[in-house]
Design a protein around this motif. Sequence first.
Motif: not given
Length: 446
Positions: A88-93
């Motif tokens: 989720s962090l990767g997608r948001l980033g």
Amino acid sequence: MHTTETAAAAPAKGMPLHLKVGIGFLLGTLLGIAVHLVAPDAEWVRMVIDYAARPFGTIFLNLLFMMVVPLIFSALVLGVAELGDVASLGRLGWRTLTYTAVVTGIAVLIGLVMANLLQPGVHMDPAMVEQALSSNADKTTTIVEKGRELRLVDIIVNIVPHNIVGAMGDDSKKLGIVFFALMFGVGLVMRPTPGTQAFKNTLHGLFEVCMHLIGMFVKLAPYAVACFMFILCAQMGWEVLVGLGWFVLTVVLALAIHGFVVLPLWVKFMGGMSVRAFFRGVQEASLTAFATASSAATLPVTLRVGEENLKLPRKISRFVLTVGASASHHGSALFEGITVLFLAQVYGMHLPLGEQVLVLILCILGGIGTASIPSGSLPVIAMICGIVGLKPEGIGIILGVNTFLDMCRTSLNVTGDLAMAVVVAKQSGQQDLDDAVAEKLDDIVR
């Protein structure tokens, strides 16, 4: 009966802070202009500025700046931890990074088009150029030296700090704090133990303490804004703006097009939010940014506005707004592009399309490396001038109007960060603005 008595006993709600800030802005401006017209060089004016207005404004900024590091760290770590997983962090980033690059590119493109259309450098009086360069020689030398020390490779390398304590004390290395906080948050997500949960609770306490203290400090904002505007107008008046009128006009028009055309369309069609509700919600942060000329100093207000006024989910707003304050500078990148073309026009140097594309790319990258402090764009402009073959010393020409334009572009930076948070929240499928909340916001606007 009980309900009526309770309502009657409830204290009347005071004037909203953004209205107080607006009043302070107006009073400081009018008083400063009046003083400049009546007694521009009077000794008592200098004493009021040096011993009252400037110290108070500096103390206000310092109160906010001293909370920036713990706020960035706690907000980002908690934001990452609340996402729940690294994917989720990767997608948001990636979504945040992509939107930042695209919208910043649009901002710089608007600036370059306006600079080519209005040709502000062609209208400069050579005598005024020489006067500005000579009067600002010392400041220019300092800026140019910083620009020569600044390299895009170093900006990228410094994102990963070798000394986090040193990064905390260096305004040009705030991205290092962001990276450290992101890694710390990833560690909390990957290691869910009673100990890490206890530390997470501690960070919640730190964040709440920071926001409470900042809420106390921000009550001084109307008085600080009045001081900032009084200093600006009492010392400058309108003469310096008139002298560089074409340059100021070009920058302000470009900022206005991006802020009042591009961002509203982005918020409306990509973020699914009413434009009126958006601008009504962000005005306090925009005014504070204008007064402080610092995205970092405004971050506490930006975070509160995102969660309370725009009703954005915490895990989205904390991540996007904190990263945005350090790495997303639409207004600064736009200003950098216009200034480079302006200086080229002043020196009679034609920049072909290929080199203007290079300026566009450098401004997008430079916007990431711009320090979130007053006049943080100037060393970046000096660096870009050196790359494209312009004399970096020419930056001394625009120093007289830089303070005013710095306030304008910082306001756009913060407004752009909030717009990006709205869009990212919507596109991530985690927007808290359901129909009922959206209707409520529109009712408030009406």
